[in-house]
Design a protein around this motif. Structure first.
Motif, mmCIF file in Angstrom:
data_model
loop_
_atom_site.group_PDB
_atom_site.id
_atom_site.type_symbol
_atom_site.label_atom_id
_atom_site.label_comp_id
_atom_site.label_asym_id
_atom_site.label_seq_id
_atom_site.Cartn_x
_atom_site.Cartn_y
_atom_site.Cartn_z
ATOM 1 N N MET A 34 0.833 -1.213 0.000
ATOM 2 C CA MET A 34 0.000 0.000 0.000
ATOM 3 C C MET A 34 0.863 1.257 0.000
ATOM 4 O O MET A 34 0.577 2.218 -0.711
ATOM 5 N N LEU A 35 1.938 1.258 0.804
ATOM 6 C CA LEU A 35 2.853 2.396 0.812
ATOM 7 C C LEU A 35 3.473 2.584 -0.572
ATOM 8 O O LEU A 35 3.494 3.687 -1.114
ATOM 9 N N GLY A 36 3.974 1.488 -1.127
ATOM 10 C CA GLY A 36 4.599 1.552 -2.446
ATOM 11 C C GLY A 36 3.634 2.027 -3.520
ATOM 12 O O GLY A 36 3.994 2.862 -4.364
ATOM 13 N N PHE A 37 2.418 1.532 -3.473
ATOM 14 C CA PHE A 37 1.404 1.939 -4.445
ATOM 15 C C PHE A 37 1.195 3.446 -4.415
ATOM 16 O O PHE A 37 1.142 4.102 -5.459
ATOM 17 N N HIS A 38 1.109 4.001 -3.213
ATOM 18 C CA HIS A 38 0.861 5.435 -3.102
ATOM 19 C C HIS A 38 2.086 6.257 -3.501
ATOM 20 O O HIS A 38 1.933 7.336 -4.081
ATOM 21 N N VAL A 39 3.276 5.767 -3.228
ATOM 22 C CA VAL A 39 4.485 6.444 -3.711
ATOM 23 C C VAL A 39 4.438 6.522 -5.236
ATOM 24 O O VAL A 39 4.647 7.591 -5.831
ATOM 25 N N VAL A 40 4.129 5.411 -5.870
ATOM 26 C CA VAL A 40 4.078 5.367 -7.339
ATOM 27 C C VAL A 40 2.987 6.289 -7.874
ATOM 28 O O VAL A 40 3.202 7.010 -8.857
ATOM 29 N N GLN A 41 1.828 6.307 -7.233
ATOM 30 C CA GLN A 41 0.729 7.179 -7.683
ATOM 31 C C GLN A 41 1.149 8.649 -7.622
ATOM 32 O O GLN A 41 0.859 9.414 -8.544
ATOM 33 N N ILE A 42 1.833 9.037 -6.550
ATOM 34 C CA ILE A 42 2.296 10.420 -6.406
ATOM 35 C C ILE A 42 3.307 10.742 -7.504
ATOM 36 O O ILE A 42 3.239 11.809 -8.135
ATOM 37 N N LEU A 43 4.237 9.820 -7.747
ATOM 38 C CA LEU A 43 5.252 10.043 -8.778
ATOM 39 C C LEU A 43 4.635 10.142 -10.171
ATOM 40 O O LEU A 43 5.012 11.000 -10.968
ATOM 41 N N MET A 77 9.839 -0.957 4.638
ATOM 42 C CA MET A 77 8.781 -0.003 4.960
ATOM 43 C C MET A 77 9.400 1.343 5.314
ATOM 44 O O MET A 77 8.865 2.393 4.936
ATOM 45 N N ASP A 78 10.531 1.324 6.026
ATOM 46 C CA ASP A 78 11.211 2.573 6.370
ATOM 47 C C ASP A 78 11.615 3.343 5.122
ATOM 48 O O ASP A 78 11.472 4.573 5.060
ATOM 49 N N LYS A 79 12.125 2.648 4.122
ATOM 50 C CA LYS A 79 12.554 3.303 2.882
ATOM 51 C C LYS A 79 11.352 3.903 2.156
ATOM 52 O O LYS A 79 11.418 5.031 1.644
ATOM 53 N N LEU A 80 10.240 3.177 2.122
ATOM 54 C CA LEU A 80 9.030 3.695 1.474
ATOM 55 C C LEU A 80 8.504 4.920 2.208
ATOM 56 O O LEU A 80 8.040 5.883 1.580
ATOM 57 N N VAL A 81 8.588 4.920 3.535
ATOM 58 C CA VAL A 81 8.197 6.090 4.327
ATOM 59 C C VAL A 81 9.136 7.257 4.008
ATOM 60 O O VAL A 81 8.691 8.399 3.866
ATOM 61 N N ASP A 82 10.428 6.973 3.871
ATOM 62 C CA ASP A 82 11.386 8.017 3.484
ATOM 63 C C ASP A 82 11.016 8.618 2.128
ATOM 64 O O ASP A 82 11.110 9.828 1.938
ATOM 65 N N PHE A 83 10.597 7.775 1.189
ATOM 66 C CA PHE A 83 10.184 8.270 -0.123
ATOM 67 C C PHE A 83 9.005 9.236 0.023
ATOM 68 O O PHE A 83 8.965 10.278 -0.629
ATOM 69 N N LEU A 84 8.050 8.880 0.872
ATOM 70 C CA LEU A 84 6.894 9.759 1.074
ATOM 71 C C LEU A 84 7.324 11.099 1.658
ATOM 72 O O LEU A 84 6.786 12.150 1.281
ATOM 73 N N LYS A 85 8.302 11.073 2.552
ATOM 74 C CA LYS A 85 8.821 12.334 3.104
ATOM 75 C C LYS A 85 9.500 13.146 1.997
ATOM 76 O O LYS A 85 9.304 14.362 1.926
#
Length: 110
Positions: A34-43, A77-85
């Motif tokens: 779910m985190l990854g999906f939202h990172v990709v959607q934002i990008l 998960m930490d890396k995906l959270v970093d991407f969101l930041k």
């Protein structure tokens, strides 16, 4: 049932495909997905080139390809959270007592 038509068997999903497939760490995999999906959607919404994404997230261009192709298991998960930041999104972690039948990991987006 009419002649020549096979009955289609199906099973209702639990809402977590990883749990349905019997993965031990299904809840973490679901949250990471779910985190990854939202990172990709934002990008995708920003319409950036892979080189620009790599610079923005501080990763190699090859890793951008994995991310954009949904290979989220390559990222913690930490890396995906970093991407969101890096993408200027706020992350809120809520801790509460676990109720029977609910997942231990949940990701919600506002």
């Amino acid at each position: 049932m009419s002649k020549g038509k096979a009955k289609i068997e199906f099973e209702e999903s639990s809402g977590n495909v990883f749990a349905d497939l019997g993965f031990e760490d299904a809840e973490e995999l679901q949250a990471r997905g779910m985190l990854g999906f939202h990172v990709v959607q934002i990008l995708k919404a920003r319409n950036l080139k892979q080189r620009e994404i790599a610079d923005l997230l501080g990763i190699k261009q090859a890793e951008v390809s994995h991310l954009m192709n949904g290979h989220f298991s390559r990222f913690s998960m930490d890396k995906l959270v970093d991407f969101l930041k890096c993408l200027d999104h706020k992350i809120t972690i809520e801790i509460s007592p676990h109720q029977q039948g609910e997942p231990y990991h949940q990701v919600a987006f506002g």
